[in-house]
Design a protein around this motif. Structure first.
Motif, PDB file in Angstrom:
ATOM      1  N   PHE A  83      58.825-102.894 -17.383  1.00  0.00           N
ATOM      2  CA  PHE A  83      57.430-102.782 -16.952  1.00  0.00           C
ATOM      3  C   PHE A  83      57.206-101.488 -16.191  1.00  0.00           C
ATOM      4  N   ARG A  84      56.101-100.845 -16.506  1.00  0.00           N
ATOM      5  CA  ARG A  84      55.623 -99.681 -15.741  1.00  0.00           C
ATOM      6  C   ARG A  84      54.107 -99.798 -15.640  1.00  0.00           C
ATOM      7  N   ASP A  85      53.668-100.927 -15.164  1.00  0.00           N
ATOM      8  CA  ASP A  85      52.232-101.206 -15.160  1.00  0.00           C
ATOM      9  C   ASP A  85      51.630-101.279 -13.763  1.00  0.00           C
ATOM     10  N   ARG A  87      52.454-103.347 -11.456  1.00  0.00           N
ATOM     11  CA  ARG A  87      52.367-104.726 -10.975  1.00  0.00           C
ATOM     12  C   ARG A  87      53.745-105.299 -10.620  1.00  0.00           C
TER      13      ARG A  87
END
Length: 104
Positions: A83-85, A87
């Motif tokens: 993930f690189r969002d 969040r």
């Protein structure tokens, strides 16, 4: 630049080049040091080249600054993280909250 530190993961997460300077490689990986190799092999899995000599590390830093690093490292940095969002903190908080007894 780092040696064996987990700071390489932070740099990789924000898509910055990494150079490992392991000038004490043979001592660090000897049985006298206390370190035990784990799942992460710096050469096979690392986010940048592994240098053991000063001229090697300077050459690797120069290549990174010039944008001439081996593309395999950029690919590793890009594909390593699920993930690189923005969040990640929220997900960690939610998982920790699930482990806590319900106080409500």
């Amino acid at each position: 630049m780092t040696d064996y530190s987990s700071t390489a993961f932070e740099a990789a997460y924000i898509r910055k080049p990494v150079v490992y300077y392991q000038f004490d490689h043979s001592d660090f990986f000897s049985s006298n040091h206390g370190y035990r190799p784990g799942y992460f092999d710096y050469t096979a899995n690392g986010f940048g080249p592994v240098a053991q000599m000063q001229d090697q590390v300077l050459d690797a830093i120069e290549k990174a600054l010039e944008g001439n690093e081996d593309p395999v490292y950029a690919q590793r940095r890009e594909s390593f993280f699920a993930f690189r969002d923005g969040r990640c903190c929220e997900r960690v908080y939610q998982e920790i909250s699930r482990l806590l007894p319900d106080n409500g």
